[in-house]
Design a protein around this motif. Structure first.
Motif, PDB file in Angstrom:
ATOM      1  N   MET A   1       0.899  -1.202   0.015  1.00 19.96           N
ATOM      2  CA  MET A   1      -0.101  -0.138  -0.065  1.00 19.96           C
ATOM      3  C   MET A   1       0.898   1.319   0.139  1.00 19.96           C
ATOM      4  SD  MET A   1      -2.828   1.183   2.599  1.00 19.96           S
ATOM      5  CE  MET A   1      -4.364   0.057   2.171  1.00 19.96           C
ATOM      6  N   ASN A   2       0.370   2.275  -0.569  1.00 21.12           N
ATOM      7  CA  ASN A   2       1.190   3.311  -0.682  1.00 21.12           C
ATOM      8  C   ASN A   2       1.370   3.878   0.715  1.00 21.12           C
ATOM      9  OD1 ASN A   2       1.543   6.298  -0.783  1.00 21.12           O
ATOM     10  ND2 ASN A   2       0.274   6.626  -2.509  1.00 21.12           N
ATOM     11  N   PRO A   3       2.487   4.471   1.079  1.00 20.14           N
ATOM     12  CA  PRO A   3       2.638   4.903   2.527  1.00 20.14           C
ATOM     13  C   PRO A   3       1.827   6.150   2.798  1.00 20.14           C
ATOM     14  CG  PRO A   3       4.793   4.476   1.157  1.00 20.14           C
ATOM     15  CD  PRO A   3       3.837   4.338   0.218  1.00 20.14           C
ATOM     16  N   PHE A   4       1.479   6.917   1.946  1.00 17.27           N
ATOM     17  CA  PHE A   4       0.828   7.979   2.200  1.00 17.27           C
ATOM     18  C   PHE A   4      -0.738   7.672   2.677  1.00 17.27           C
ATOM     19  CE2 PHE A   4      -2.153  11.451   0.916  1.00 17.27           C
ATOM     20  CZ  PHE A   4      -1.875  12.561   1.889  1.00 17.27           C
ATOM     21  N   ALA A   5      -1.022   6.976   1.680  1.00 15.04           N
ATOM     22  CA  ALA A   5      -2.543   6.440   2.027  1.00 15.04           C
ATOM     23  C   ALA A   5      -2.430   5.551   3.294  1.00 15.04           C
ATOM     24  CB  ALA A   5      -2.789   5.293   0.589  1.00 15.04           C
ATOM     25  N   GLN A   6      -1.539   4.595   3.548  1.00 12.11           N
ATOM     26  CA  GLN A   6      -1.313   4.070   4.886  1.00 12.11           C
ATOM     27  C   GLN A   6      -1.489   5.134   6.007  1.00 12.11           C
ATOM     28  OE1 GLN A   6       2.029   1.447   5.399  1.00 12.11           O
ATOM     29  NE2 GLN A   6       1.164   0.634   6.954  1.00 12.11           N
TER      30      GLN A   6
END
Length: 192
Positions: A1-6
């Motif tokens: 998962m994208n670190p920003f979304a996480q």
């Protein structure tokens, strides 16, 4: 998962977890040994938020550690796995449930470093006696352990195994009827 979304998801989850976080910080010593089994990040608040957000079965254990009356007011914020039932007076530290749906744990006592998969039943016999589970015990999918028996330390109970007699320490048990296939690191074939 994208670190920003996480990061966004975990931040949003943190807001609804404020009571959980407060209770975790108050009871951290009890919960951290379990948390280490679930998280590659080890212990700590960040690991707690991640695991509690993602794993319903950890929530069951967290609510069990808090006690029925302390947890009743916060369960609705992060619901537990509804088909994992824990009815044990005592479970030692370092417990790990994995994929535990349709699991019923009704033991007299469960030791430390307990590992349990789905569809497991620990239950009483007709005289209402319940099993005692030792330390470092692993129980795999579909196993049934019942009655006033003792499962020793360092025991592995295989999938779909049915246990109704005492199991000595340091062994692996499989089948129905149950057979000890490994004892103290040596292959064997001993019927229970």
């Amino acid at each position: 998962m994208n670190p920003f979304a996480q990061a966004v998801i975990l931040t949003a989850s943190t807001l609804r977890m404020i009571p959980h976080i407060a209770l975790y910080l108050l009871h951290r010593r009890q919960i951290d040994a379990d948390l280490e089994k679930y998280s590659s990040d080890g212990r700590g608040l960040g690991a707690f938020i991640k695991v509690c957000t993602r794993q319903r079965v950890f929530r069951n254990l967290f609510y069990y550690r808090l006690g029925e009356y302390r947890s009743v007011f916060i369960k609705w914020l992060l619901p537990p796995e509804s088909t994992l039932n824990i009815w044990c007076p005592q479970i030692g530290p370092g417990c790990h449930f994995e994929h535990n749906y349709a699991t019923y744990l009704n033991a007299e006592r469960i030791g430390s470093d307990f590992y349990c998969l789905q569809l497991v039943t620990l239950g009483n016999d007709t005289q209402m006696r319940r099993p005692v589970i030792g330390n470092h015990v692993s129980i795999y999918t579909g196993a049934v352990v019942f009655g006033g028996i003792t499962i020793g330390d360092n025991v592995t109970i295989g999938a779909n195994c049915v246990i109704r007699k005492d199991v000595p320490a340091n062994c692996t048990v499989v089948g129905n009827p149950a057979v000890i296939v490994c004892k103290d690191g040596m292959k064997t074939h001993i019927e229970l």
